[in-house]
Enzyme design. Structure first.
Site, mmCIF file in Angstrom:
data_model
loop_
_atom_site.group_PDB
_atom_site.id
_atom_site.type_symbol
_atom_site.label_atom_id
_atom_site.label_comp_id
_atom_site.label_asym_id
_atom_site.label_seq_id
_atom_site.Cartn_x
_atom_site.Cartn_y
_atom_site.Cartn_z
ATOM 1 N N VAL A 15 45.777 86.546 16.450
ATOM 2 C CA VAL A 15 44.143 87.075 17.318
ATOM 3 C C VAL A 15 44.417 87.345 18.823
ATOM 4 O O VAL A 15 43.993 87.662 19.396
ATOM 5 C CB VAL A 15 43.370 85.798 17.264
ATOM 6 C CG1 VAL A 15 41.984 85.740 17.384
ATOM 7 C CG2 VAL A 15 43.707 85.464 15.541
ATOM 8 N N GLY A 136 36.167 85.241 10.825
ATOM 9 C CA GLY A 136 36.638 86.221 10.717
ATOM 10 C C GLY A 136 35.261 86.615 11.713
ATOM 11 O O GLY A 136 34.464 86.231 13.378
ATOM 12 N N LYS A 207 34.232 76.061 6.401
ATOM 13 C CA LYS A 207 34.372 77.000 7.687
ATOM 14 C C LYS A 207 32.670 76.467 7.161
ATOM 15 O O LYS A 207 31.445 76.494 7.856
ATOM 16 C CB LYS A 207 34.694 78.737 7.131
ATOM 17 C CG LYS A 207 35.500 78.811 7.393
ATOM 18 C CD LYS A 207 36.259 79.952 6.570
ATOM 19 C CE LYS A 207 37.500 80.196 6.861
ATOM 20 N NZ LYS A 207 38.215 81.376 6.149
HETATM 21 N N1 HSE Z 1 43.013 82.044 5.288
HETATM 22 C C1 HSE Z 1 42.033 82.862 6.074
HETATM 23 C C2 HSE Z 1 41.037 83.873 4.949
HETATM 24 C C3 HSE Z 1 41.405 83.204 7.039
HETATM 25 O O1 HSE Z 1 42.030 83.837 3.790
HETATM 26 O O2 HSE Z 1 40.346 84.086 4.790
HETATM 27 C C4 HSE Z 1 41.989 82.114 8.627
HETATM 28 O O3 HSE Z 1 40.348 81.179 7.824
#
Ligand code: HSE
Length: 428
Positions: A15, A136, A207
């Site tokens: 990132v 993301g 999240k």
């Molecule tokens: N490992 C996560 C995913 C991405 O597979 O969505 C980062 O949060």
């Protein structure tokens, strides 16, 4: 020309490198939109010599991210180190203490320490922004804090871990077992360093709890979330679900009621006709329901260099534009603490029971369900293995506590060889 907004970037993984590429490539666009240049002053990472595919020669180097966070010549500290605490948290705290705005992609840190960090940032009069921490490239934080700010949010649902969605959809496409696709995902570099963060539902729950806080005005409560990973899902579950008109997803669901906040992240069946069922591969989808807007669906890349860096730069631009929104959409000291509850909403459930293949066993199972007042919608028994009889039952709507009572009774009878797989059927 206005003075530039000066940034320091700690963490130069995928990132961080992606962010530098965007700033270098789109500098004119960014300057036009921010009304001032975006200037990287200094960067910090573990290795100075590593080739990251970006030219770092114009930037000062700091070995210590905390020293970077405190520099007098930066306005924004970009935390891309990761991890729930350690250097990431210390550097974030130092940046806030020294009056720097912070942009972070760190869901784990905010899911655990979000309330404390939000209070610290607001007390210091700085921004703490985290669009990149959830899904993301999908602009879900902005959607909730700004675009839907006038709504009473009634439910959030979503597929928030691309790796799990990749594994589940590849199992369905290939007919291969979980273990084989897990290994494939590993070879492709999809899994976190600790794969349980992905397949155990932890990353996705980090999240979900951030979204809940904004949606319901509640303090972030990761410990109150109910988690279950995808490790017990078999190819037989996926096939059986498909034959009944469903697809299995690691689904996060949260809602607030008078009795408390329900936050669950576990595999669920969703109807094949729902937008969630159409989601293949490593993509994310978030569904938000509000009293005024109705239902909206956001879909996009939940990870990766470009999408995640796109979210980080959006936060930097907002800071450059002078936009100042409380971290969780309302002042941290107004976020309420509510009890964590398991949902009281009734759902149908899918049960897979590996039963002893003996006379009267099925009768014991149906008696346990009947004793709990649970009515069977569908039942199927096929494909015997040695002395075991795999039985799939779909219930009529019931609540989880009632179902748990029935399952305890089934387990007491020793009718089942393994603990049952229980999946909620979510109406979407
Ligand atoms: N490992 C996560 C995913 C991405 O597979 O969505 C980062 O949060």
């Amino acid at each position: 020309m206005s003075n530039p907004i000066r940034i320091g970037i700690a963490g130069l993984g995928t990132v961080g490198a992606g962010l530098i590429k965007i700033i270098q490539k789109n500098s004119n666009i960014l300057e036009a939109r921010a009304g001032k240049p975006i200037k990287i002053i200094a960067v910090s990472a573990l290795s100075k010599s590593k080739d990251r595919g970006v030219d770092l020669t114009a930037y000062e180097w700091e070995d210590d991210p905390i020293a970077l966070a405190k520099r007098d010549d930066i306005d924004v500290f970009v935390e891309l180190i990761g991890g729930e605490s350690g250097q990431a948290k210390k550097a974030t705290e130092e940046a806030i203490k020294h009056g720097k705005h912070v942009v972070t992609a760190n869901k784990a840190m905010l899911a655990i320490h979000g309330q404390e960090l939000a209070s610290a940032a607001e007390n210091s009069g700085v921004n703490l922004r985290f669009e990149a921490a959830v899904a993301g490239g999908i602009p879900v934080i902005k959607t909730l804090t700004e675009s839907l700010a006038g709504n009473n949010i009634t439910r959030i649902m979503g597929v928030m871990n691309g790796t799990c969605n990749y594994i589940l959809t590849r199992m369905e496409d290939t007919g291969l077992a979980y273990e084989e696709i897990f290994e494939e995902a590993n070879q492709l570099g999809f899994l976190e360093a600790d794969p349980n963060l992905d397949v155990g539902g932890i990353d996705a729950a980090h999240k979900l709890v951030l979204l809940s806080s904004i949606a319901y005005g509640t303090q972030v409560d990761f410990n109150g979330a109910i988690l279950e990973g995808i490790g017990r899902i078999t190819i037989e579950d996926i096939k059986a679900a498909s034959e009944m008109g469903y697809r299995i997803k690691l689904l996060g669901v949260s809602s607030l009621s008078d009795s408390g906040l329900s936050q669950t992240m576990r595999p669920c069946l969703v109807p094949l006709t729902s937008p969630l069922a159409q989601l293949n591969g490593g993509t994310n989808m978030i569904i938000i329901e509000g009293d005024a807007v109705g239902q909206i669906v956001l879909r996009g890349a939940g990870a990766g260099e470009g999408p995640t860096a796109s979210a980080v730069i959006a936060d930097i631009l907002d800071i450059a534009r002078g936009i100042n929104i409380p971290v969780f959409g309302q002042p941290a000291n107004s976020l309420i603490k509510v009890p964590a509850i398991s949902t009281s909403v009734e759902n149908s459930f899918y049960l897979r029971l590996n039963l002893k293949d003996e006379a009267g066993i099925l009768a014991k199972v149906s008696a346990a369900l009947a004793n709990a007042g649970i009515s069977i919608d569908r039942i199927r028994q096929e494909g015997h293995e040695k002395d075991a009889a795999p039985v799939i039952i779909v219930t009529h709507p019931t609540d989880r506590d009632t179902l748990n009572k029935a399952i305890s009774e089934i387990e007491e009878t020793s009718a089942a060889i393994d603990p049952p797989v229980v999946l909620r059927i979510e109406s979407v």
